[in-house]
Scaffold this active site. Structure first.
Site, PDB file in Angstrom:
ATOM      1  N   HIS A 249       0.870  -1.176   0.000  1.00 32.79           N
ATOM      2  CA  HIS A 249       0.000   0.000   0.000  1.00 32.79           C
ATOM      3  C   HIS A 249       0.907   1.226   0.000  1.00 32.79           C
ATOM      4  O   HIS A 249       1.864   1.279   0.765  1.00 32.79           O
ATOM      5  CB  HIS A 249      -0.888  -0.018   1.247  1.00 32.79           C
ATOM      6  CG  HIS A 249      -2.030   0.944   1.189  1.00 32.79           C
ATOM      7  ND1 HIS A 249      -1.843   2.303   1.241  1.00 32.79           N
ATOM      8  CD2 HIS A 249      -3.368   0.747   1.079  1.00 32.79           C
ATOM      9  CE1 HIS A 249      -3.029   2.900   1.163  1.00 32.79           C
ATOM     10  NE2 HIS A 249      -3.960   1.975   1.062  1.00 32.79           N
ATOM     11  N   ARG A 269      -6.720  10.399  -0.137  1.00 31.00           N
ATOM     12  CA  ARG A 269      -6.561  10.890  -1.513  1.00 31.00           C
ATOM     13  C   ARG A 269      -7.896  10.959  -2.233  1.00 31.00           C
ATOM     14  O   ARG A 269      -8.145  11.869  -3.016  1.00 31.00           O
ATOM     15  CB  ARG A 269      -5.566   9.998  -2.270  1.00 31.00           C
ATOM     16  CG  ARG A 269      -4.110  10.275  -1.875  1.00 31.00           C
ATOM     17  CD  ARG A 269      -3.146   9.248  -2.441  1.00 31.00           C
ATOM     18  NE  ARG A 269      -3.242   7.989  -1.704  1.00 31.00           N
ATOM     19  CZ  ARG A 269      -3.198   6.778  -2.269  1.00 31.00           C
ATOM     20  NH1 ARG A 269      -3.057   6.665  -3.580  1.00 31.00           N
ATOM     21  NH2 ARG A 269      -3.291   5.700  -1.527  1.00 31.00           N
TER      22      ARG A 269
END
Lengths: 637, 251
Positions: A249, A269
């Site tokens: 990740h 995000r």
């Protein structure tokens, strides 16, 4: 004869995360008696760590969304190596599985018209993730935990006993699957609390044990993620596919050291946060790979407009699939543009008002404030790649979740194929709902179709008990006594450094040498104390599984001479169409406690024509060989 | 920077136990759980502790640090002086199994006594419509990670084993409130809150709220509103009179 507590169930589910609980619900609702066995307390499984959301093309936030778009995104994210049938079932069934949770009592965040709200995430064309702030996994697990309680309450009404037909065996570890004539006959394990042995006589086992992250040093995974289901299946004779594909990740915490690896949700995000290097540059614009050219914004202005107008603009490259973002961060750090603690900056503070951040990302706010003294509404977070998910797992039939060994079923992270070479964020929670249900159903149908049930032999029980207790005796051949904690640390460092985010033939070979050394030393693992709640012993048992899956990852990674998704070879940096259709299948080569691992290549079934036609030829040409595309309508027209 | 921390850890089982002193290295940014893990890896390999996510999300590593109920993974060493002796003991309200691991089965038994979510008859999956403002009340309670620290600290059961039978504890009274405030739950939960789950034992001292690692306002937002609903139904003189006159069985 070994002293062992015996139980008899129609179906035994190993693992009480999302996939396991969904399988339990399905099998119980089919009328079967079900046990669910888990290493932690009920409701603590790793699913609680899932933050961002659950992908399902309900079309609540953008009515253009549908299963075909979700299917396409999933295949793209996995670089077309996915099992297309699983990706199809997943995309089609995810909305029903999410809506079903509402009928169990789940409370997702809402749209203005009262439906389930959906958020943006990497690789998803439209806002698609059903969510509850940034604690979606907790909502899923609690909802299904409470559904199971409600099923037990119904049984109480009928039988006067909550556990008449459905029982949770919490803090119980399964160490061995037992067979008769090639079919599953039972599962053997121990209670963590007392160390006493327990035998489940059952014709069907659903493996839902999650991932393997504890083989890596920097990981977002909890201690439970020791590849138990992978190893149990392998030792029982099933195959594992895609083990070379491990997802790092892009955004784990990097500081302080004790929390390095803890996840920072992609939702940051999705909700507007951007990645910056030490020079303040939004570097992701430089990292849009050829296969995604044209699908992502190439200027900051367009990217920023996209949050409010998705029809007229392309999405920000901050939301590229995870493998791309993780590699980009890795490169930026390597080239000397790292933040003070060796990561990148993730900035949400300058992008959203304080109140909005605290509302949308409460647990991120809490996590950084408590653990790193960082106020994410005022300063940037520092983030870097962390081992997060294994795409590889038990090879299963897409429709029934059956493994190649009769009586073994698998769902969720410990199964393989669905996500291809890289999983999109949000597709994990939907995966475990869709295939958890299918595994419960598959196991139920298998049990219903059986005549006589296989039985467990006393010899197998004795052998399993001996194996489990071996660490108390120490080595019998004068080998050096080993500390399980030390060996575990060495294993984690080996995998992190040599089979991590960027790999080379030399490094993987070195890793295999080191793993061979650990394998020879693991016989010497010796633990102190007695069997009652003894973490040293627990680790010694889990360590064998971690070693076994680590070998699978390393051997498959050495074999695949290309870069794709969660497998990046510095010595073979390109995607190779000849490799797209080839799966690497790991299998046990002997019957040792930690068996040897063999790797065979195998072709996938060709994708069904109507699914292939969902893509434009120009995109497929980036992934497929000429021969494979001969039948595409744009070719034949 | 790194220093040698003084840890005093309770070790033992259901029959006996004692506090034992250790010196363990502590590094920058660490939490108490890191030190417990270092103890396991270097000095006491069989020291029992429950933990899981190490990120404050699963609620497994509940214990008492210097007597205060806390998550070990969210208790930073920097809140203590370097010379301070840090005492770590298991949650006191539950029977100990071994070292820092207690038997928390009481909580799972109480969870089963609360009737589950009851949606309206005929409402199909996919048809659920709720407003954000309405779900937020119950969502706050669903942040609960079931660490059971609120149960541990609650004086109704902390030193009164005999109350456990008739008292569900703050966590599960909050669960009743969560369902009561769920926009689509149709079950009537007010009477049982008092009669079955023991809401009346709570005298709103807010100890549960103070120890909640999720910052849920258990007392203000769950327990007091439930008490008000009970009071409205049972002790409102007009409702009482109405019930008498019309012989309704609302109360």
């Amino acid at each position: 004869m070994t002293e062992v507590e015996r139980h008899n169930y129609d179906v035994v589910v190993i693992g009480a995360g999302g996939a396991g609980l969904r399988a339990v619900i399905e099998a119980r609702q089919r009328g079967l008696s079900v046990a669910v066995v888990c290493k932690s307390l009920f409701g603590k499984a790793h699913t609680v760590m899932a933050e961002g959301g659950c992908a399902a093309s309900m079309g609540n936030a953008n009515s253009h969304d549908n299963w075909q778009v979700h299917f396409r995104d999933t295949m793209r994210g996995g670089k077309f190596l996915n099992n297309w049938r699983m990706a199809e079932l997943h995309a089609k069934e995810a909305p029903d599985r999410v809506w079903e949770l509402e009928s169990y009592g789940a409370l997702f965040d809402r749209t203005d018209d009262g439906r389930i709200s959906q958020r943006n995430f990497g690789g998803h064309t439209y806002p698609r993730l059903a969510h509850v702030g940034d604690r979606t996994g907790l909502e899923l697990i609690r909802t299904m935990q409470q559904k199971i309680v409600s099923l037990q309450q119904e049984d109480y009404q009928h039988y006067g006993d909550y556990e008449a037909k459905l029982r949770v065996f919490a803090e119980c570890t399964v160490t061995e699957l037992l067979k008769e004539d090639g079919r599953i006959a039972g599962a053997f394990g121990y209670w963590r609390e007392s160390g006493r042995f327990v035998l489940f006589e059952t014709p069907a086992v659903v493996l839902a044990t999650g991932g393997i992250g504890k083989s890596f040093k920097v990981t977002s995974n909890s201690w439970e993620y020791t590849g138990d289901g992978h190893a149990l299946a392998l030792r029982a004779g099933a195959g594992l596919i895609n083990m070379e594909f491990v997802q790092f990740h892009p955004t784990g915490m990097v500081w302080p050291p004790s929390v390095k690896g803890i996840l920072v949700t992609e939702g940051v995000r999705g909700d507007g946060g951007v990645l910056k290097n030490a020079e303040g540059e939004r570097f992701m614009f430089r990292y849009i790979p050829d296969v995604f050219k044209g699908q992502y914004a190439d200027s900051e202005e367009e990217a920023d407009r996209w949050y409010s107008d998705q029809e007229g603009n392309r999405r920000t490259p901050d939301l590229l699939p995870r493998d791309e973002v993780a590699r980009a961060i890795n490169t930026e750090v390597k080239e000397g543009r790292a933040s003070p603690h060796g990561g990148m900056f993730l900035d949400i503070a300058s992008r959203l008002p304080t109140e909005e951040i605290r509302k949308r990302l409460p647990s991120m706010y809490h996590q950084f404030r408590e653990l790193a003294d960082v106020d994410i509404t005022a300063e940037s977070m520092e983030v870097g790649p962390t081992c997060h998910y294994v795409m590889g797992g038990i090879e299963v039939d897409p429709d029934t979740a059956a493994a190649t060994v009769p009586g073994i079923f698998a769902a969720g992270e410990c199964s393989g194929g669905m996500h291809g070479s890289n999983r999109l964020g949000g597709n994990s929670l939907s995966d475990l709902l869709v295939f958890g249900r299918r595994a419960g159903l598959g196991a139920a149908e298998y049990v219903e179709s059986l005549g006589a049930r296989p039985s467990v032999s006393d010899a197998d029980i004795t052998a399993a008990a001996k194996q489990a207790l071996a660490p108390f005796d120490g080595p019998d051949d004068g080998a050096i006594e080993e500390n399980p904690y030390t060996l575990h640390t060495e294993l984690q460092q080996t995998m992190n450094q040599l089979v991590g985010i960027i790999r080379t033939s030399d490094e993987i070979t070195k890793a295999l040498d080191k793993l061979a050394e650990i394998r020879s030393r693991i016989r010497g693992v010796t633990v102190e104390g007695h069997r009652q709640y003894n973490p040293g012993w627990h680790l010694a048992v889990d360590l064998r599984n971690m070693l076994l899956v680590s070998e699978c990852v390393a051997r498959a990674a050495l074999r695949r001479t290309e870069s794709r998704g969660g497998h990046t070879r510095d010595d073979y940096p390109q995607l190779d169409a000849q490799w797209r259709n080839r799966l690497l299948v790991c299998a046990a080569t002997d019957e040792q406690p930690v068996p040897g691992v063999g790797v065979e290549a195998k072709e996938q079934l060709p994708i069904r024509g109507d699914l292939l036609e969902l893509f434009e030829l120009s995109e497929l040409e980036k992934y497929y060989t000429e021969d494979e595309l001969a039948a595409h309508p744009e070719r034949t027209a | 920077m790194a220093y040698s921390a003084k840890l005093r850890v309770w070790r033992g089982d259901a029959t006996s136990g004692e506090l034992q002193d250790f010196e363990v290295e502590a590094e920058e940014g660490e939490v108490v759980l890191d030190l417990i893990h270092r103890l396991q890896a270097t000095q006491t390999p069989d020291l029992a502790v429950r933990w899981n996510c190490k990120a404050g999300k699963c609620g497994s590593c509940s214990a008492e640090v210097n007597g205060r109920p806390r998550l070990l993974c969210m208790t930073r060493m920097s809140i203590f002086g370097e010379d301070e002796v840090i005492t770590v003991t298991p949650m006191r309200a539950f029977p100990v199994i071994r070292d820092l691991v207690p038997d928390v089965s009481y909580n799972y038994e109480k969870a089963r006594e609360i009737p589950s979510f009851t949606p309206p008859e005929g409402l199909e999956p996919g048809e659920y419509r709720m407003q954000q403002v309405d779900v937020e009340r119950s969502q706050e309670f669903r942040k609960c990670i079931e660490c059971f620290l609120c149960q541990d600290t609650c004086h109704v059961i902390r030193d009164h084993e005999e109350n456990k039978e008739s008292f569900a504890g703050p966590r599960f009274l909050m669960r009743v409130a969560e369902l009561e405030m769920h926009p689509l739950d149709v079950a009537d939960r007010v009477g049982d809150a008092q009669d079955v789950h023991g809401l009346g034992y709570c005298n709103i001292t807010k100890c549960c709220t103070e120890v909640c690692p999720e910052g849920i306002r258990i007392t203000d937002n769950a327990l007091i509103p439930m008490k008000e609903r009970v009071a409205d139904r049972r002790y409102d003189p007009i409702v009482w009179l109405g019930n008498k006159i019309f012989k309704r069985n609302g109360a």
